[in-house]
Design a protein around this motif. Structure first.
Motif, short mmCIF file in Angstrom:
data_model
loop_
_atom_site.label_atom_id
_atom_site.label_comp_id
_atom_site.label_asym_id
_atom_site.label_seq_id
_atom_site.Cartn_x
_atom_site.Cartn_y
_atom_site.Cartn_z
N MET A 1 -21.61 39.06 9.40
CA MET A 1 -21.27 37.67 9.75
C MET A 1 -19.76 37.49 9.78
O MET A 1 -19.06 37.90 8.87
CB MET A 1 -21.86 36.72 8.69
N LYS A 2 -19.33 36.82 10.85
CA LYS A 2 -17.88 36.57 10.94
C LYS A 2 -17.47 35.49 9.93
O LYS A 2 -18.23 34.58 9.64
CB LYS A 2 -17.54 36.08 12.36
N LEU A 3 -16.27 35.61 9.44
CA LEU A 3 -15.73 34.59 8.54
C LEU A 3 -15.35 33.36 9.35
O LEU A 3 -15.07 33.45 10.55
CB LEU A 3 -14.49 35.12 7.82
N ASN A 4 -15.36 32.20 8.69
CA ASN A 4 -14.89 30.97 9.33
C ASN A 4 -13.88 30.28 8.40
O ASN A 4 -13.52 30.83 7.36
CB ASN A 4 -16.07 30.05 9.67
N ARG A 5 -13.46 29.10 8.80
CA ARG A 5 -12.43 28.38 8.04
C ARG A 5 -12.82 28.19 6.57
O ARG A 5 -11.97 28.10 5.70
CB ARG A 5 -12.16 27.00 8.65
N ASP A 6 -14.14 28.09 6.31
CA ASP A 6 -14.57 27.87 4.92
C ASP A 6 -14.66 29.15 4.12
O ASP A 6 -14.57 29.13 2.90
CB ASP A 6 -15.95 27.18 4.91
N SER A 7 -14.89 30.27 4.83
CA SER A 7 -15.16 31.50 4.08
C SER A 7 -14.03 32.52 4.12
O SER A 7 -14.11 33.56 3.47
CB SER A 7 -16.45 32.15 4.60
N GLN A 8 -12.96 32.26 4.88
CA GLN A 8 -11.88 33.25 4.99
C GLN A 8 -11.19 33.47 3.64
O GLN A 8 -11.23 32.61 2.77
CB GLN A 8 -10.88 32.83 6.07
N TYR A 9 -10.59 34.66 3.49
CA TYR A 9 -10.04 35.06 2.19
C TYR A 9 -8.63 34.53 1.94
O TYR A 9 -8.30 34.16 0.81
CB TYR A 9 -10.03 36.59 2.08
N ILE A 10 -7.79 34.56 2.98
CA ILE A 10 -6.47 33.93 2.82
C ILE A 10 -6.35 32.87 3.90
O ILE A 10 -6.59 33.15 5.08
CB ILE A 10 -5.26 34.87 3.03
N ARG A 11 -6.00 31.67 3.50
CA ARG A 11 -5.92 30.56 4.46
C ARG A 11 -4.52 30.38 5.01
O ARG A 11 -4.34 30.08 6.18
CB ARG A 11 -6.30 29.25 3.79
N ALA A 12 -3.53 30.49 4.17
CA ALA A 12 -2.18 30.14 4.61
C ALA A 12 -1.15 30.80 3.72
O ALA A 12 -1.45 31.27 2.62
CB ALA A 12 -2.00 28.62 4.55
N VAL A 13 0.07 30.84 4.23
CA VAL A 13 1.20 31.26 3.39
C VAL A 13 2.32 30.25 3.58
O VAL A 13 2.61 29.82 4.70
CB VAL A 13 1.65 32.71 3.67
#
Ligand SMILES: Nc1ncnc2c1ncn2[C@@H]1O[C@H](COP(=O)(O)OP(=O)(O)OP(=O)(O)O)[C@@H](O)[C@H]1O
Ligand SMILES: [Mg+2]
Length: 251
Positions: A1-13
């Protein structure tokens, strides 16, 4: 399953700008840091591109170290140091992590992969329990394979999915055909719940559609479409009319 905005591991820096006392010295003098804007990572792939010396490796290294990787690369378990030349940018970056944790992690740097290969051999000489480290890379010493073969073995054998992969110039040493295979491997891995941050000069590697491309320039950073990158348009001109391009180049 592809990751989405809710499940991604790093969101921002983000950059802790208020803690930087001077923007006159490395790495803070680099245009990417002077003009830093928060980077929102794509859940699947974020490409960091730009001309030589723009600060791609410096930025990737800062992100990787802040995440807990060794500056020279490898999994989270590597903690050797051959040269201590990394910048202290990591201390000024703030990572916004997701709720989910990746199960696999790898920071790949073409520049220092040789040291990772050496470190694997050293670990395998001392550790006798739990199998050899090299087995998860396909079993064959990375030093006894060609440059490109050893990179490719790592991407195909060692990367297991559900992973966070930070790659600096993964195309180095890969033939165009292997670059296509690499793109296909990246595609498999994002469908197995992986997130990539990739710095690259290769228009093939940067062609995956489930991605954002962020270009570092003298003016800072901006999001671009593949077709608007120099990498793509120069190659396109070359293939569409090589003779004309060479004519101008040699004048
Ligand atoms: N340890 C260091 N000390 C001082 N300057 C450095 C150091 N490391 C890199 N630089 C400089 O910082 C700039 C950015 O380097 P960096 O390696 O991040 O570029 P890059 O975008 O990855 O380039 P390339 O596409 O060639 O890999 C370069 O001008 C480089 O000379
Ligand atoms: Mg670099």
């Amino acid at each position: 399953m592809k990751l989405n905005r809710d499940s991604q591991y790093i969101r921002a820096v983000r950059l802790k700008r208020e803690q930087i006392s001077s923007f006159d010295t490395f790495p803070f003098h680099l245009p990417v840091i002077r003009n830093f804007k928060e980077i929102q990572f794509h859940p699947n792939i974020t490409y960091i591109i730009g001309e030589n010396g723009m600060g791609k490796s410096t930025l990737l290294e800062g992100i990787a170290i802040e995440f807990g990787f060794n500056p020279e690369g490898g999994t989270l378990n590597f903690n050797f140091a051959t040269y201590d030349t990394h910048s202290n940018l990591d201390q000024y970056l703030r990572l916004v992590k997701g709720i989910n944790r990746a199960r696999d992690h790898f920071f790949f740097r073409a520049e220092t992969f040789y040291n990772v290969a050496t470190n694997i051999e050293e670990m395998d000489q001392v550790l006798s329990y739990g199998g050899k480290v090299i087995d998860s890379y396909g079993g064959k010493s990375l030093h006894e394979q060609s440059h490109g073969e050893s990179f490719f073995a790592t991407f195909t054998k060692r990367f297991q999915g559900n992973g966070l992969y930070i790659l600096d110039e993964p195309e180095a040493a890969l033939s165009p055909l292997r670059q296509l295979s690499m793109l296909s491997r990246i595609n498999e891995l994002i469908h197995q719940g992986s997130q990539f941050i990739i710095s690259t000069h290769s228009p093939i590697i940067m062609a995956h559609p489930d991605a954002n491309i962020i270009e570092l320039t003298e003016n800072g950073m901006q999001e671009v479409r593949l077709e608007d990158t120099h990498h793509y348009s120069i190659m396109k001109q070359f293939f569409e009319d090589k003779d004309r391009l060479l004519h101008h180049l040699f004048q």
